[in-house]
Design a protein around this motif. Structure first.
Motif, short mmCIF file in Angstrom:
data_model
loop_
_atom_site.label_atom_id
_atom_site.label_comp_id
_atom_site.label_asym_id
_atom_site.label_seq_id
_atom_site.Cartn_x
_atom_site.Cartn_y
_atom_site.Cartn_z
N ARG A 68 -10.73 -2.32 4.11
CA ARG A 68 -9.82 -1.21 3.78
C ARG A 68 -10.53 0.11 4.03
NH1 ARG A 68 -4.44 -2.52 2.65
NH2 ARG A 68 -4.52 -4.77 2.56
N GLN B 289 -8.03 4.31 0.69
CA GLN B 289 -7.21 3.26 0.05
C GLN B 289 -7.84 2.77 -1.25
OE1 GLN B 289 -6.93 0.76 3.58
NE2 GLN B 289 -4.71 1.05 3.62
N ARG C 259 -5.99 3.12 -4.81
CA ARG C 259 -5.68 1.89 -5.54
C ARG C 259 -6.33 1.89 -6.94
NH1 ARG C 259 -3.02 -3.31 -5.40
NH2 ARG C 259 -3.53 -3.92 -7.51
N ARG D 230 -2.53 8.37 8.51
CA ARG D 230 -3.08 8.40 7.15
C ARG D 230 -1.98 8.34 6.10
NH1 ARG D 230 -7.37 13.35 7.73
NH2 ARG D 230 -9.14 12.17 8.55
N GLU E 130 -1.33 4.76 5.96
CA GLU E 130 -2.50 4.06 5.38
C GLU E 130 -2.55 4.26 3.86
OE1 GLU E 130 -6.24 5.26 7.30
OE2 GLU E 130 -7.14 5.38 5.30
N ASN E 131 -2.31 5.47 3.41
CA ASN E 131 -2.41 5.78 1.98
C ASN E 131 -1.34 5.07 1.16
OD1 ASN E 131 -4.52 7.41 2.73
ND2 ASN E 131 -3.42 9.34 2.45
N GLN F 202 -0.34 1.95 1.95
CA GLN F 202 -0.61 0.50 2.02
C GLN F 202 -1.72 0.14 1.04
OE1 GLN F 202 1.41 -1.45 3.97
NE2 GLN F 202 2.42 0.50 4.29
N VAL F 203 -1.42 0.23 -0.21
CA VAL F 203 -2.49 0.04 -1.20
C VAL F 203 -2.14 -0.99 -2.27
CG1 VAL F 203 -3.54 2.32 -0.91
CG2 VAL F 203 -1.64 2.04 -2.48
#
Ligand code: NAP
Length: 315
Positions: free
Chosen positions: A246, A250, A254, A272, A275-276, A278-279
């Motif tokens: 990860r 992240q 999380r 991003r 990505e941010n 997908q936690v």
């Protein structure tokens, strides 16, 4: 794909999505696209403020996604904030209405007092004296500003109200008022370097939900010292990130979600932003959590030093 609807209950009948998009420092031409990208990625919470100078473009992004049917107004939690030049009780409603007009909304979900201190009015957004220090208006007590904010809920201009950058004793002064509107949210800086354990307990005991701002250590903040630690380069966070495949961001996001804290990372970069979000499809082990807990160093990235002489300066 991350779960989209994890929420935290507010002290009223509403709830706040645990992950939102921050918009401070997002340039007007970038933030419309960032809001669109975020809503398409599944975000249902946007954090803004009058002081960010981009409410119109945040609103333009929202409008585009309402119009094309991606989301309905009631599915998105929108926060904005009362700036320090509008603390005079007689100015609060007009300031809120101005934000609503810029956002193109008839109500926001959460209206926060951005800081406990007031600035002098009629001299711009950040009036300063010759010494470079903010010209505060210490005669305006945030308790009176709060009382004016309570009326906004009754008028339907916001669903909930809260405060930002308040310390415990400042929160207590509002809690001591005759009950009218609850403090639904406290928004403060929270990172592994500033975990806010004390205030988290205080908020829990008083039914106040907590939002972590600058959760990535605000690498684009305006005031930086070369000696400041860089959160996203922290060896422990990077090691955990590497083990899990990860990114450091992240892991930082999380970690706060696991503490039940709402978190609002800012990005204008499409990859991003996704990505941010997908936690929620991985877990931190108790050993990893303990290692992150040990990073506490009581370090603030955001301190607003030009306001430090104000009577109600919180830090
Ligand atoms: N209430 C208050 O007084 C207050 C104070 C500060 C912040 N806030 C709120 O909290 C939000 C977040 O705080 P913040 O903006 O200070 O800082 P932040 O979210 O901690 O960090 C934002 C910075 O991190 C970068 N970034 C984002 N995702 C990344 C990733 N996955 N990997 C590497 N870098 C990444 C962003 O770059 P790019 O944008 O270039 O991608 C930007 O430079 C604000 O935007 C605002 O909504 C409130």
């Amino acid at each position: 794909m991350a779960e989209k609807n994890v929420t935290v209950q507010l002290a009223n009948d509403h709830s706040i999505p645990i992950l939102g998009l921050g918009t401070w420092k997002s340039k007007p031409d970038e933030v419309r696209k960032a809001v669109i990208e975020a809503l398409e990625a599944g975000y249902r919470h946007i954090d803004g403020a009058a002081a960010y100078g981009n409410e119109e473009e945040v609103g333009a992004g929202l409008k585009e996604k309402f119009s094309d049917g991606t989301v309905k107004r009631e599915d998105v939690f929108v926060t904005t904030k009362l700036w320090n030049v509008d603390h005079r009780p007689g100015d609060v409603e007009a300031a809120c209405r101005k934000s609503l007009e810029k956002l193109g909304l008839s109500y926001v979900d959460l209206y926060l007092m951005h800081w406990p201190f007031a600035f002098q009015t009629g001299k711009g957004m950040a009036p300063k004296g010759p010494d470079g220090m903010i010209l505060a208006d210490d005669d305006i007590d945030f308790v009176d500003t709060w009382k004016a904010m309570e009326d906004l809920v009754e008028k339907g201009l916001t669903r909930a109200i809260g405060v930002s950058n308040f310390n415990k004793s400042q929160l207590q002064r509002i809690l001591d008022l005759p009950p009218k509107q609850k403090i639904c949210n406290l928004q403060i800086e929270i990172t592994p370097y500033l975990p806010g354990n004390d205030i988290k307990e205080f908020c829990k005991a008083n039914g106040i939900s907590l939002t972590a701002y600058s959760p990535l250590g605000s690498p684009d903040r305006p005031l930086q010292a070369g000696t400041d630690p860089v959160l996203l380069e922290d060896p422990v966070i990077n090691e955990i990130a590497k083990t899990k495949g990860r990114s450091p961001a992240q892991i930082a996001i999380r970690y706060q979600i696991d503490r039940g804290i709402v978190v609002i990372p800012k990005s204008v970069t499409p990859s991003r932003i996704r990505e941010n979000f997908q936690v929620l499809d991985f877990e931190l082990t108790s050993d990893e959590v303990q290692r992150i807990q040990a990073l506490d160093r009581n370090f603030h990235y955001i301190t607003f030093p030009a306001s430090k002489n104000a009577k109600y300066y919180p830090f």
